[in-house]
Design an enzyme around this catalytic site. Structure first.
Site, PDB file in Angstrom:
ATOM      1  N   VAL A  11      -6.004  13.694  -4.634  1.00 17.49           N
ATOM      2  CA  VAL A  11      -6.742  12.333  -4.364  1.00 17.49           C
ATOM      3  C   VAL A  11      -8.194  12.570  -4.147  1.00 17.49           C
ATOM      4  O   VAL A  11      -8.877  11.662  -4.710  1.00 17.49           O
ATOM      5  CB  VAL A  11      -6.125  11.911  -2.972  1.00 17.49           C
ATOM      6  CG1 VAL A  11      -6.963  10.579  -2.616  1.00 17.49           C
ATOM      7  CG2 VAL A  11      -4.558  11.474  -3.050  1.00 17.49           C
ATOM      8  N   ASP A  30     -13.939  21.781   0.148  1.00 17.79           N
ATOM      9  CA  ASP A  30     -12.732  22.151   0.462  1.00 17.79           C
ATOM     10  C   ASP A  30     -12.954  23.609   1.068  1.00 17.79           C
ATOM     11  O   ASP A  30     -13.859  24.410   0.828  1.00 17.79           O
ATOM     12  CB  ASP A  30     -11.882  22.374  -0.950  1.00 17.79           C
ATOM     13  CG  ASP A  30     -10.372  22.332  -0.538  1.00 17.79           C
ATOM     14  OD1 ASP A  30      -9.855  21.444  -1.294  1.00 17.79           O
ATOM     15  OD2 ASP A  30      -9.926  23.187  -0.013  1.00 17.79           O
ATOM     16  N   THR A 121      -3.139   8.851   2.634  1.00 17.85           N
ATOM     17  CA  THR A 121      -2.087   7.843   3.416  1.00 17.85           C
ATOM     18  C   THR A 121      -2.098   8.279   4.778  1.00 17.85           C
ATOM     19  O   THR A 121      -1.518   9.251   4.923  1.00 17.85           O
ATOM     20  CB  THR A 121      -0.891   7.706   2.324  1.00 17.85           C
ATOM     21  OG1 THR A 121      -1.241   7.631   1.196  1.00 17.85           O
ATOM     22  CG2 THR A 121      -0.090   6.608   2.826  1.00 17.85           C
ATOM     23  N   GLU A 155      -0.057   9.626 -10.269  1.00 15.56           N
ATOM     24  CA  GLU A 155       0.006  10.912 -11.048  1.00 15.56           C
ATOM     25  C   GLU A 155       0.125  10.512 -12.472  1.00 15.56           C
ATOM     26  O   GLU A 155       0.954  10.008 -13.006  1.00 15.56           O
ATOM     27  CB  GLU A 155       0.958  12.074 -10.533  1.00 15.56           C
ATOM     28  CG  GLU A 155       0.538  12.449  -9.147  1.00 15.56           C
ATOM     29  CD  GLU A 155       1.189  13.597  -8.834  1.00 15.56           C
ATOM     30  OE1 GLU A 155       1.766  14.271  -9.694  1.00 15.56           O
ATOM     31  OE2 GLU A 155       1.502  13.718  -7.559  1.00 15.56           O
ATOM     32  N   PHE A 252       9.065  -0.882 -12.234  1.00 15.05           N
ATOM     33  CA  PHE A 252       9.737  -0.398 -11.241  1.00 15.05           C
ATOM     34  C   PHE A 252      11.106  -0.643 -11.122  1.00 15.05           C
ATOM     35  O   PHE A 252      11.883  -0.741 -10.095  1.00 15.05           O
ATOM     36  CB  PHE A 252       9.130  -0.455 -10.006  1.00 15.05           C
ATOM     37  CG  PHE A 252       7.897   0.518  -9.914  1.00 15.05           C
ATOM     38  CD1 PHE A 252       6.704   0.419 -10.586  1.00 15.05           C
ATOM     39  CD2 PHE A 252       7.962   1.961  -9.147  1.00 15.05           C
ATOM     40  CE1 PHE A 252       5.671   1.373 -10.683  1.00 15.05           C
ATOM     41  CE2 PHE A 252       7.001   2.771  -9.392  1.00 15.05           C
ATOM     42  CZ  PHE A 252       5.816   2.474  -9.961  1.00 15.05           C
ATOM     43  N   CYS A 263       4.489  11.073  -3.046  1.00 14.43           N
ATOM     44  CA  CYS A 263       4.269   9.670  -2.198  1.00 14.43           C
ATOM     45  C   CYS A 263       5.313   8.921  -1.707  1.00 14.43           C
ATOM     46  O   CYS A 263       5.642   8.552  -0.473  1.00 14.43           O
ATOM     47  CB  CYS A 263       3.361   8.787  -3.181  1.00 14.43           C
ATOM     48  SG  CYS A 263       1.585   9.209  -3.194  1.00 14.43           S
ATOM     49  N   LYS A 323       8.064  13.393 -12.534  1.00  9.22           N
ATOM     50  CA  LYS A 323       7.803  12.111 -13.760  1.00  9.22           C
ATOM     51  C   LYS A 323       7.145  12.775 -14.972  1.00  9.22           C
ATOM     52  O   LYS A 323       6.519  13.958 -14.796  1.00  9.22           O
ATOM     53  CB  LYS A 323       7.103  10.819 -13.213  1.00  9.22           C
ATOM     54  CG  LYS A 323       5.861  11.032 -12.600  1.00  9.22           C
ATOM     55  CD  LYS A 323       4.953   9.951 -12.031  1.00  9.22           C
ATOM     56  CE  LYS A 323       3.759  10.067 -12.175  1.00  9.22           C
ATOM     57  NZ  LYS A 323       2.989   8.569 -12.046  1.00  9.22           N
TER      58      LYS A 323
HETATM   59  C1  UDX Z   1       3.106   6.502  -6.535  1.00  9.10           C
HETATM   60  C2  UDX Z   1       2.569   4.996  -6.556  1.00  9.10           C
HETATM   61  O1  UDX Z   1       2.805   4.373  -7.862  1.00  9.10           O
HETATM   62  C3  UDX Z   1       1.140   5.073  -6.443  1.00  9.10           C
HETATM   63  O2  UDX Z   1       0.508   3.583  -6.207  1.00  9.10           O
HETATM   64  C4  UDX Z   1       0.835   5.651  -5.235  1.00  9.10           C
HETATM   65  O3  UDX Z   1      -0.499   5.883  -4.860  1.00  9.10           O
HETATM   66  C5  UDX Z   1       1.348   7.168  -5.324  1.00  9.10           C
HETATM   67  O4  UDX Z   1       2.550   7.088  -5.259  1.00  9.10           O
HETATM   68  P1  UDX Z   1       3.574   8.398  -8.267  1.00  9.10           P
HETATM   69  O5  UDX Z   1       4.238   9.049  -7.183  1.00  9.10           O
HETATM   70  O6  UDX Z   1       2.393   9.223  -9.079  1.00  9.10           O
HETATM   71  O7  UDX Z   1       2.556   7.194  -7.763  1.00  9.10           O
HETATM   72  O8  UDX Z   1       4.522   7.882  -9.206  1.00  9.10           O
HETATM   73  P2  UDX Z   1       5.290   6.769  -9.769  1.00  9.10           P
HETATM   74  O9  UDX Z   1       5.275   6.544 -11.283  1.00  9.10           O
HETATM   75  O10 UDX Z   1       5.009   5.778  -8.997  1.00  9.10           O
HETATM   76  O11 UDX Z   1       6.690   7.310  -9.768  1.00  9.10           O
HETATM   77  C6  UDX Z   1       7.219   7.551  -8.425  1.00  9.10           C
HETATM   78  C7  UDX Z   1       8.857   8.040  -8.697  1.00  9.10           C
HETATM   79  O12 UDX Z   1       9.638   6.996  -8.917  1.00  9.10           O
HETATM   80  C8  UDX Z   1       8.961   8.963  -9.773  1.00  9.10           C
HETATM   81  O13 UDX Z   1      10.104  10.100  -9.502  1.00  9.10           O
HETATM   82  C9  UDX Z   1       9.840   8.183 -11.063  1.00  9.10           C
HETATM   83  O14 UDX Z   1      10.358   8.565 -11.834  1.00  9.10           O
HETATM   84  C10 UDX Z   1      10.340   7.135 -10.035  1.00  9.10           C
HETATM   85  N1  UDX Z   1      10.440   5.926 -10.727  1.00  9.10           N
HETATM   86  C11 UDX Z   1       9.388   4.884 -10.889  1.00  9.10           C
HETATM   87  C12 UDX Z   1      11.894   5.459 -10.974  1.00  9.10           C
HETATM   88  O15 UDX Z   1      12.738   6.070 -10.763  1.00  9.10           O
HETATM   89  N2  UDX Z   1      11.942   4.144 -11.688  1.00  9.10           N
HETATM   90  C13 UDX Z   1      10.964   3.375 -11.840  1.00  9.10           C
HETATM   91  O16 UDX Z   1      11.157   1.940 -12.131  1.00  9.10           O
HETATM   92  C14 UDX Z   1       9.595   3.777 -11.483  1.00  9.10           C
END
Ligand code: UDX
Length: 440
Positions: A11, A30, A121, A155, A252, A263, A323
């Site tokens: 972040v 840092d 957060t 990410e 999502f 997160c 992911k």
């Molecule tokens: C998330 C939020 O999207 C972001 O706004 C916040 O600031 C940090 O957390 P991130 O963790 O980088 O971001 O990834 P994201 O793309 O949201 O995916 C999170 C997880 O959910 C992954 O494991 C992904 O595979 C899973 N996922 C996401 C699903 O299984 N299905 C979906 O439809 C979407």
């Protein structure tokens, strides 16, 4: 305007580089000397598309620098952004020791009005905690304001998310601080990005509630996927049918092996814990977390069933990061799956475009393959865990020749079941009927 960003993790680094690109004069701090030395040479410790270019450009143009010396960086800055880690404690609550340390240093170095911004957060109430610590150090009449400005970065698309956000949340009770924040983010204001101005607690809760809601959507569709399998329905069509309702939206709603990352699991646990501390059980979130754990276990059962038991077999696993587009393996479902396969007596051969280095540290009995084909070579089944683009268009004829048995278990539904059957594969996915190979 001089800005200090404390913490050069994910972040902090993205925030610092993007604010420098907005024209701010940013110093990233840092305590990790090796990391700062690396950053001074433009070596980026994380994998994030576009970040290195942005850091390099802004360093070259003298708007971005790095140091381990927190005191002077605080003293020179108008705004200090706190972007340090808030790891989960065993009970799910966020550990704020790094936030406290930074707040203490800010108090010790307060030499005029400053805006103290939390980017990490943090649980609701952290704003007040920081205020108390700073006042303790700097005295009751010290001039400063605490602002909550949560990040919503994903990410893999963090730069894009910072530069083109859906909204910017600024929580503070101090108008001067709000005006400074609006000034810092003025390029986004000019681009008509909506700003939500609120109290500190409200802003802190917006972050948790947003992530918790997105995690809920995922656990919800994963339960619909489980029900679809029982009913012989197709979850992808169900999700499309649901998502076309504007009130629901298509995002999502992708079923999979369960959410991971830095997160969703952490924030879902934290909001549940915060509710408990305030005498409330947030029952939906408890269920969301339970479903997520159960989903991971269900994937393991799915693999065991499809292979007729993995003991003594070789299983190819594609994807280890939580992911695509990241080397981050924190709470990745792939880790649970590979661990279970190893425990069940399978030989695992895996490939991931970015996360293998991290995983080598975890397992010495796993084979790390150069590419998907090498992972499939001689395997009894190929399991797709992370939907990297390079796994979306594999040469199926080549795969079929390499695999001992043409069995693909696709935990991200990236292939079409009937096409896989026609291509000669037994194919198992999530929330859709399994298909058997059509021998030509
Ligand atoms: C998330 C939020 O999207 C972001 O706004 C916040 O600031 C940090 O957390 P991130 O963790 O980088 O971001 O990834 P994201 O793309 O949201 O995916 C999170 C997880 O959910 C992954 O494991 C992904 O595979 C899973 N996922 C996401 C699903 O299984 N299905 C979906 O439809 C979407």
């Amino acid at each position: 305007m001089k800005i200090c960003v404390v913490g050069t993790g994910y972040v902090g680094l993205v925030t610092g580089a993007c604010l420098a690109d907005f024209g701010m004069d940013v110093v990233g701090v840092d305590k990790d000397e090796a990391k700062i030395e690396g950053l001074k040479r433009c070596e980026i410790p994380i994998y994030e598309p576009g970040l290195e270019t942005l850091v390099r450009k802004n360093m070259k143009e003298n708007r971005l620098s790095f140091t381990t010396d927190l005191g002077p960086a605080i003293r020179e800055a108008v705004a200090v952004f706190i972007a340090v880690g808030t790891p989960s404690r065993p009970d799910g609550s966020a550990d704020l020791k790094f936030v406290r340390q930074v707040a203490t240093s800010i108090g010790e170095n307060l030499n005029g009005y400053k805006v103290i911004v939390t980017k990490s957060t943090v649980p609701t109430g952290t704003g007040k905690l920081i205020e108390g610590i700073v006042r303790e150090q700097a005295g009751d009449d010290a001039a400063f304001a605490v602002v909550s400005n949560p990040e919503f970065l994903r990410e893999g698309s963090a730069i894009e998310d910072f530069m083109h956000p859906n909204r910017v949340v600024v929580g503070s009770s101090d108008q001067r601080a709000i005006d400074i924040m609006l000034d810092i983010y003025s390029p986004l204001g000019r681009a008509n990005v909506p700003f939500v101005i609120s109290g500190v607690e409200t802003a802190e809760l917006i972050k948790y509630a947003s992530n918790a809601f997105l995690a809920t959507k995922i656990s919800f569709i994963n339960e619909v996927a489980r029900l679809s399998e029982r009913l012989g329905a197709d979850v992808e069509k169900v999700a499309r049918g649901m998502g076309l309702d504007n009130r629901i939206g298509p995002k999502f709603l992708h079923p999979g092996p369960g959410f991971g990352g830095s997160c969703f699991p952490k924030d879902s646990r934290a909001i549940t814990q915060i509710a408990q501390e305030h005498g409330m059980s947030f029952r939906i979130m408890e269920a969301v977390l339970e479903v997520n754990d159960a989903t991971k276990r269900r994937m393991i059962r799915k693999i065991e069933q499809a292979t007729g038991g993995t003991a003594g077999k070789t299983i190819g696993v594609l994807g280890l990061s939580f992911k695509p587009q990241t080397d981050d393996i924190r709470e990745s479902a792939a880790l649970d799956i590979v661990d279970a396969l190893r425990a069940n007596g399978a030989k695992v051969r895996t490939h991931d475009p970015a996360a293998m280095e991290e995983c080598r540290k975890l397992w010495d009995d796993v084979d790390f393959a150069e590419d998907a084909y090498q992972a499939a070579d001689g395997a009894d089944a190929l399991v797709i865990v992370t939907e990297w683009n390079e796994f979306r268009a594999l040469d199926l004829d080549r795969l079929k020749k390499l695999l001992k048995r043409p069995l693909i278990i696709d935990l991200r539904n990236i292939y079409d079941p009937s096409k896989m059957a026609a291509a000669g594969f037994d194919y198992v996915s999530v929330g859709r009927p399994a298909t058997k190979r059509v021998d030509s």
